[in-house]
Design an enzyme around this catalytic site. Structure first.
Site, PDB file in Angstrom:
ATOM      1  CB  ALA A  80      -0.941  -0.015   1.197  1.00 38.79           C
ATOM      2  CD  GLU A 101       5.551   0.361  -9.076  1.00 38.92           C
ATOM      3  OE1 GLU A 101       6.046   1.250  -9.808  1.00 38.92           O
ATOM      4  OE2 GLU A 101       4.400   0.427  -8.603  1.00 38.92           O
ATOM      5  CG  HIS A 103       2.373  -3.746  -7.691  1.00 40.17           C
ATOM      6  ND1 HIS A 103       2.369  -3.296  -6.393  1.00 40.17           N
ATOM      7  CD2 HIS A 103       2.890  -2.752  -8.450  1.00 40.17           C
ATOM      8  CE1 HIS A 103       2.841  -2.065  -6.363  1.00 40.17           C
ATOM      9  NE2 HIS A 103       3.177  -1.710  -7.594  1.00 40.17           N
TER      10      HIS A 103
HETATM   11  C1  DQA Z   1       0.125  -4.971  -4.060  1.00 40.53           C
HETATM   12  C2  DQA Z   1      -0.940  -4.006  -4.575  1.00 40.53           C
HETATM   13  C3  DQA Z   1      -1.179  -2.882  -3.587  1.00 40.53           C
HETATM   14  O1  DQA Z   1      -2.173  -2.014  -4.089  1.00 40.53           O
HETATM   15  C4  DQA Z   1      -1.653  -3.441  -2.257  1.00 40.53           C
HETATM   16  O2  DQA Z   1      -1.812  -2.407  -1.317  1.00 40.53           O
HETATM   17  C5  DQA Z   1      -0.748  -4.498  -1.737  1.00 40.53           C
HETATM   18  C6  DQA Z   1      -0.246  -5.493  -2.674  1.00 40.53           C
HETATM   19  C7  DQA Z   1       0.304  -6.185  -4.982  1.00 40.53           C
HETATM   20  O3  DQA Z   1       1.312  -6.865  -4.833  1.00 40.53           O
HETATM   21  O4  DQA Z   1      -0.545  -6.466  -5.823  1.00 40.53           O
HETATM   22  O5  DQA Z   1      -0.491  -4.613  -0.550  1.00 40.53           O
HETATM   23  O6  DQA Z   1       1.357  -4.283  -3.988  1.00 40.53           O
END
Ligand code: DQA
Length: 149
Positions: A80, A101, A103
């Site tokens: 987050a 980066e 996710h």
């Molecule tokens: C995240 C995506 C973020 O928006 C979220 O707050 C997370 C996980 C992901 O890995 O998809 O904690 O970074």
């Protein structure tokens, strides 16, 4: 002597709960299992890897500052804090090494507040939406970037 490059994978808040946290969004793998996968991928690519997680913004900032000294590439899933942290942005700005980066989820298909990232402007690239494999792809991307240098 040929010393392997050092990469760090930093993980932000709530990622310690992967496996039990919103599995429909983040999958069933734990962070520990992702770490094992990353170690095995890094071994095959001749990279030394260190995997870290913190729920605290300041600790993440301290690690990023530390990375200036001895790390050759950084992958970061700031959780987050991606969407809120000017402090992480400022710390990452001091790095000259490649930053990827990461996710697990595709943040651009989710709530509007996840569409802005304070990390992206400082990253060489962004990998999102591939679940645990986002980490694998990030490590491979760091290897490619290092080979290009
Ligand atoms: C995240 C995506 C973020 O928006 C979220 O707050 C997370 C996980 C992901 O890995 O998809 O904690 O970074």
């Amino acid at each position: 002597m040929n010393i392997s490059p050092q990469i760090w994978v930093l993980n932000g808040p709530n990622l310690n709960l992967l496996g039990e946290r919103e599995p429909d969004t983040y999958g069933h793998e734990t962070l520990e299992s992702i770490e094992h996968k990353c170690i095995s991928i890094a071994d095959g690519l001749n990279l030394n890897i260190e995997f870290k997680q913190s729920n605290h913004e300041g600790e993440l900032v301290a690690w990023i500052q530390e990375a200036r000294k001895s790390v050759d590439g950084l992958a970061i899933n700031a959780g987050a804090y991606t969407h809120t942290s000017v402090a992480l942005h400022d710390a990452l700005k001091l790095l000259t090494i490649p930053i990827i980066e990461v996710h697990l989820s595709n943040i651009y298909t989710r709530e509007e507040f996840r569409h802005h990232s304070f990390i992206s402007p400082l990253a060489k690239g962004i990998i999102c939406g591939f679940g645990a494999n986002s980490y694998v792809l990030a490590i491979q991307a760091l290897r490619l970037l290092m080979d290009e240098k």
